[in-house]
Enzyme design. Structure first.
Site, PDB file in Angstrom:
ATOM      1  N   GLY A   1       0.474  -1.755  -0.223  1.00 61.72           N
ATOM      2  CA  GLY A   1      -0.247  -0.496  -0.178  1.00 61.72           C
ATOM      3  C   GLY A   1       1.344   1.422   0.466  1.00 61.72           C
ATOM      4  N   SER A   2       1.818   0.805  -0.283  1.00 58.29           N
ATOM      5  CA  SER A   2       2.393   2.666  -0.229  1.00 58.29           C
ATOM      6  C   SER A   2       2.263   3.170  -1.593  1.00 58.29           C
ATOM      7  CB  SER A   2       4.932   2.051  -0.816  1.00 58.29           C
ATOM      8  OG  SER A   2       4.707   1.978  -2.306  1.00 58.29           O
TER       9      SER A   2
ATOM     10  N   ARG B   1     -13.957 -15.990 -10.762  1.00 55.75           N
ATOM     11  CA  ARG B   1     -13.988 -14.540 -11.153  1.00 55.75           C
ATOM     12  C   ARG B   1     -15.033 -13.455 -11.104  1.00 55.75           C
ATOM     13  NH1 ARG B   1      -8.593 -12.845 -11.762  1.00 55.75           N
ATOM     14  NH2 ARG B   1      -7.976 -15.242 -13.257  1.00 55.75           N
TER      15      ARG B   1
ATOM     16  N   MET C   1      -4.183  -6.950  -7.390  1.00 51.95           N
ATOM     17  CA  MET C   1      -3.473  -8.277  -8.168  1.00 51.95           C
ATOM     18  C   MET C   1      -3.976  -9.507  -8.432  1.00 51.95           C
ATOM     19  SD  MET C   1      -0.463  -6.777  -8.592  1.00 51.95           S
ATOM     20  CE  MET C   1       0.763  -8.327  -9.486  1.00 51.95           C
TER      21      MET C   1
ATOM     22  N   ILE D   1      -7.661  -9.812 -12.101  1.00 53.73           N
ATOM     23  CA  ILE D   1      -7.326  -9.526 -12.882  1.00 53.73           C
ATOM     24  C   ILE D   1      -9.325  -9.355 -12.723  1.00 53.73           C
ATOM     25  CG2 ILE D   1      -8.048 -10.565 -15.483  1.00 53.73           C
ATOM     26  CD1 ILE D   1      -5.398 -11.696 -14.681  1.00 53.73           C
TER      27      ILE D   1
ATOM     28  N   ASN E   1      -5.218   2.503 -12.601  1.00 52.15           N
ATOM     29  CA  ASN E   1      -4.466   1.401 -12.334  1.00 52.15           C
ATOM     30  C   ASN E   1      -2.575   2.172 -12.744  1.00 52.15           C
ATOM     31  OD1 ASN E   1      -3.716  -1.052 -11.555  1.00 52.15           O
ATOM     32  ND2 ASN E   1      -2.631  -1.698 -13.611  1.00 52.15           N
TER      33      ASN E   1
ATOM     34  N   HIS F   1       0.811   0.253 -13.509  1.00 50.32           N
ATOM     35  CA  HIS F   1       1.899  -0.613 -13.648  1.00 50.32           C
ATOM     36  C   HIS F   1       3.054  -0.834 -13.972  1.00 50.32           C
ATOM     37  CE1 HIS F   1       1.887  -4.708 -15.627  1.00 50.32           C
ATOM     38  NE2 HIS F   1       2.609  -3.876 -16.902  1.00 50.32           N
TER      39      HIS F   1
ATOM     40  N   SER G   1       3.698   3.416 -15.510  1.00 50.79           N
ATOM     41  CA  SER G   1       2.703   4.029 -15.860  1.00 50.79           C
ATOM     42  C   SER G   1       1.001   3.929 -15.465  1.00 50.79           C
ATOM     43  CB  SER G   1       2.299   2.983 -17.416  1.00 50.79           C
ATOM     44  OG  SER G   1       3.274   3.081 -18.197  1.00 50.79           O
TER      45      SER G   1
ATOM     46  N   GLU H   1      -8.894  -5.177 -21.462  1.00 49.37           N
ATOM     47  CA  GLU H   1      -7.532  -5.245 -21.782  1.00 49.37           C
ATOM     48  C   GLU H   1      -6.651  -5.322 -20.353  1.00 49.37           C
ATOM     49  OE1 GLU H   1      -5.253  -3.329 -25.499  1.00 49.37           O
ATOM     50  OE2 GLU H   1      -3.618  -5.230 -24.954  1.00 49.37           O
TER      51      GLU H   1
ATOM     52  N   ASP I   1      -3.959  -3.964 -18.249  1.00 51.90           N
ATOM     53  CA  ASP I   1      -2.789  -3.124 -18.675  1.00 51.90           C
ATOM     54  C   ASP I   1      -2.681  -2.649 -20.248  1.00 51.90           C
ATOM     55  OD1 ASP I   1      -0.591  -5.586 -16.723  1.00 51.90           O
ATOM     56  OD2 ASP I   1      -1.672  -3.880 -15.776  1.00 51.90           O
TER      57      ASP I   1
ATOM     58  N   GLU J   1       6.561   6.163  -8.919  1.00 49.59           N
ATOM     59  CA  GLU J   1       4.670   6.299  -8.797  1.00 49.59           C
ATOM     60  C   GLU J   1       4.482   6.602  -7.517  1.00 49.59           C
ATOM     61  OE1 GLU J   1       4.729   2.030  -7.518  1.00 49.59           O
ATOM     62  OE2 GLU J   1       5.394   0.946  -9.294  1.00 49.59           O
TER      63      GLU J   1
HETATM   64  N1  LIG Z   1      -9.456  -5.665 -16.515  1.00 53.28           N
HETATM   65  C1  LIG Z   1      -7.795  -6.054 -16.390  1.00 53.28           C
HETATM   66  N2  LIG Z   1      -8.060  -5.920 -15.160  1.00 53.28           N
HETATM   67  C2  LIG Z   1      -7.053  -5.084 -14.077  1.00 53.28           C
HETATM   68  C3  LIG Z   1      -5.828  -4.533 -14.887  1.00 53.28           C
HETATM   69  C4  LIG Z   1      -6.839  -4.561 -16.633  1.00 53.28           C
HETATM   70  O1  LIG Z   1      -5.726  -2.798 -16.725  1.00 53.28           O
HETATM   71  N3  LIG Z   1      -8.081  -4.570 -16.344  1.00 53.28           N
HETATM   72  N4  LIG Z   1      -4.966  -4.157 -14.363  1.00 53.28           N
HETATM   73  C5  LIG Z   1      -4.480  -4.963 -13.334  1.00 53.28           C
HETATM   74  C6  LIG Z   1      -3.256  -4.938 -12.205  1.00 53.28           C
HETATM   75  N5  LIG Z   1      -2.164  -5.780 -12.968  1.00 53.28           N
HETATM   76  C7  LIG Z   1      -1.194  -4.858 -13.757  1.00 53.28           C
HETATM   77  O2  LIG Z   1      -1.099  -3.864 -14.005  1.00 53.28           O
HETATM   78  C8  LIG Z   1      -2.649  -7.053 -12.805  1.00 53.28           C
HETATM   79  C9  LIG Z   1      -2.747  -7.850 -11.801  1.00 53.28           C
HETATM   80  C10 LIG Z   1      -2.493  -8.665 -11.561  1.00 53.28           C
HETATM   81  C11 LIG Z   1      -2.747  -9.798 -12.479  1.00 53.28           C
HETATM   82  C12 LIG Z   1      -3.574 -11.861 -12.365  1.00 53.28           C
HETATM   83  O3  LIG Z   1      -2.231 -12.141 -13.191  1.00 53.28           O
HETATM   84  N6  LIG Z   1      -3.682 -11.712 -11.489  1.00 53.28           N
HETATM   85  C13 LIG Z   1      -3.687 -13.492 -11.099  1.00 53.28           C
HETATM   86  C14 LIG Z   1      -3.842 -13.604  -9.768  1.00 53.28           C
HETATM   87  C15 LIG Z   1      -1.896 -13.055  -9.816  1.00 53.28           C
HETATM   88  C16 LIG Z   1      -1.642 -13.374  -7.648  1.00 53.28           C
HETATM   89  O4  LIG Z   1      -2.592 -13.675  -7.111  1.00 53.28           O
HETATM   90  O5  LIG Z   1      -0.191 -12.785  -7.573  1.00 53.28           O
HETATM   91  C17 LIG Z   1      -4.867 -12.887 -11.094  1.00 53.28           C
HETATM   92  O6  LIG Z   1      -5.653 -12.440 -11.099  1.00 53.28           O
HETATM   93  O7  LIG Z   1      -5.815 -15.041 -11.787  1.00 53.28           O
HETATM   94  C18 LIG Z   1      -1.737  -9.199 -14.073  1.00 53.28           C
HETATM   95  C19 LIG Z   1      -2.134  -8.271 -13.911  1.00 53.28           C
HETATM   96  C20 LIG Z   1      -5.727  -5.173 -12.144  1.00 53.28           C
HETATM   97  N7  LIG Z   1      -6.979  -6.007 -12.562  1.00 53.28           N
HETATM   98  N1  LIG Z   2       0.452  -5.128 -12.031  1.00 49.86           N
HETATM   99  C1  LIG Z   2       0.030  -4.312 -10.926  1.00 49.86           C
HETATM  100  C2  LIG Z   2       1.497  -4.240 -10.324  1.00 49.86           C
HETATM  101  O1  LIG Z   2       2.580  -4.570 -10.281  1.00 49.86           O
HETATM  102  N2  LIG Z   2       1.024  -3.474  -9.438  1.00 49.86           N
HETATM  103  C3  LIG Z   2       2.522  -3.172  -9.177  1.00 49.86           C
HETATM  104  O2  LIG Z   2       2.427  -3.236  -7.921  1.00 49.86           O
HETATM  105  C4  LIG Z   2       2.923  -2.553  -6.840  1.00 49.86           C
HETATM  106  C5  LIG Z   2       2.090  -2.654  -5.348  1.00 49.86           C
HETATM  107  O3  LIG Z   2       2.792  -1.777  -4.485  1.00 49.86           O
HETATM  108  P1  LIG Z   2       2.568  -1.025  -3.218  1.00 49.86           P
HETATM  109  O4  LIG Z   2       1.173  -2.034  -2.629  1.00 49.86           O
HETATM  110  O5  LIG Z   2       3.712  -0.614  -1.754  1.00 49.86           O
HETATM  111  O6  LIG Z   2       1.514   0.439  -3.914  1.00 49.86           O
HETATM  112  C6  LIG Z   2       3.574  -1.107  -7.437  1.00 49.86           C
HETATM  113  O7  LIG Z   2       4.896  -1.291  -7.492  1.00 49.86           O
HETATM  114  C7  LIG Z   2       2.339  -1.575  -8.785  1.00 49.86           C
HETATM  115  O8  LIG Z   2       2.580  -1.097  -9.411  1.00 49.86           O
END
Ligand SMILES: Nc1nc2c(c(=O)[nH]1)N[C@@H](CN(C=O)c1ccc(C(=O)N[C@@H](CCC(=O)O)C(=O)O)cc1)CN2
Ligand SMILES: NCC(=O)N[C@@H]1O[C@H](COP(=O)([O-])[O-])[C@@H](O)[C@H]1O
Length: 215
Positions: free
Chosen positions: A14-15, A67, A92, A94, A109, A111, A138, A145, A147, A176
């Site tokens: 949560g930073s 999901r 984390m 989708i 979001n 990323h 970003s 889609e 990210d 960030e």
């Molecule tokens: N529909 C969308 N959902 C999410 C997005 C998005 O742009 N469109 N951004 C993500 C954030 N993210 C990267 O920035 C990201 C988060 C999670 C995953 C992923 O593969 N998750 C797995 C579980 C992984 C885990 O529990 O450690 C899953 O959901 O099965 C990829 C990218 C947030 N959602």
């Molecule tokens: N795919 C999503 C992803 O990887 N997001 C990344 O998770 C971290 C969360 O840090 P935080 O919990 O300290 O804010 C951040 O680095 C963010 O960019």
């Protein structure tokens, strides 16, 4: 102009949440975090929120068959706080199309890559393994889609010869914590739209305060 109501979704430290809380408290962001929702009950971000007197909720994905079932419940929980903006800050999971559509244009979001490079996970190591000389972060609108949504702002971070994923991530985190509050500030000032094609910020790290980039 009334305060922008922010609901922040987390899964970990949560930073970025803390950076946004701080920016609200300093009035950089004309808004307030009205709730923090985590899919993990051990997320330190929940402690950060509680310390700031912010409502917290845990909704574990592990207790749902699909999901989609989880996302129906998550959408309802988010809605219960009547947000103007939903902020994914290390969340984390989708998100399924129905949930994304419900908050279309008001879900952001952050990323850790220079999208469209390195969508998905483990971005720092992938950039190091590819022998890239620059990485970054970003902030984008969330779409179906993964990210792939419209990018609002990026910051570049050089990759150093002796970087590990952890040392690189630390420098990416620093950027960030500058650009996410800035983008949320722009949203709170009603200066963002998904349809615009915003400039992608180049090379220099952003000034800590109030740059004015959107058209
Ligand atoms: N529909 C969308 N959902 C999410 C997005 C998005 O742009 N469109 N951004 C993500 C954030 N993210 C990267 O920035 C990201 C988060 C999670 C995953 C992923 O593969 N998750 C797995 C579980 C992984 C885990 O529990 O450690 C899953 O959901 O099965 C990829 C990218 C947030 N959602
Ligand atoms: N795919 C999503 C992803 O990887 N997001 C990344 O998770 C971290 C969360 O840090 P935080 O919990 O300290 O804010 C951040 O680095 C963010 O960019």
């Amino acid at each position: 102009m009334s305060n922008t109501r922010l609901v922040v979704l987390i899964s970990g430290s949560g930073s970025n949440l803390q950076a946004i809380i701080n920016a609200c408290q300093s009035n950089q962001i004309k808004g307030e975090v009205v709730a923090v929702i985590s899919n993990k009950d051990n997320a330190y971000g929940l402690t950060r929120a509680a310390n700031a007197g912010i409502n917290t909720r845990v909704l574990s994905h592990k207790t749902f068959a699909t999901r989609e079932d989880y996302d129906v419940e998550l959408a309802s929980l988010i809605d219960s706080f009547n947000p103007d903006l939903v902020v994914l800050a290390g969340f984390m999971r989708i998100l399924s199309p129905d949930l994304v559509q419900k908050f279309n244009g008001k879900m952001l979001n952050i990323h850790p890559s220079l999208l469209p490079k390195y969508q998905g996970l483990n971005t720092h190591q992938r950039a190091i393994d590819a022998k890239d000389d620059v990485h970054g972060v970003s902030v984008h609108f969330v779409t179906e889609e993964l990210d792939g949504g419209p990018v609002v702002l990026q910051a570049k971070v050089p990759i150093l010869a002796d970087d590990t994923a952890d040392t690189l991530a630390q420098r990416v985190h620093e950027q960030e914590h500058i650009i996410y509050p800035l983008v949320v500030q722009w949203f709170s000032e009603h200066r963002l739209t998904m349809e615009a094609d915003y400039a992608i910020f180049d090379d220099q790290p952003l000034p800590a305060q109030g740059a004015t980039y959107p058209k």
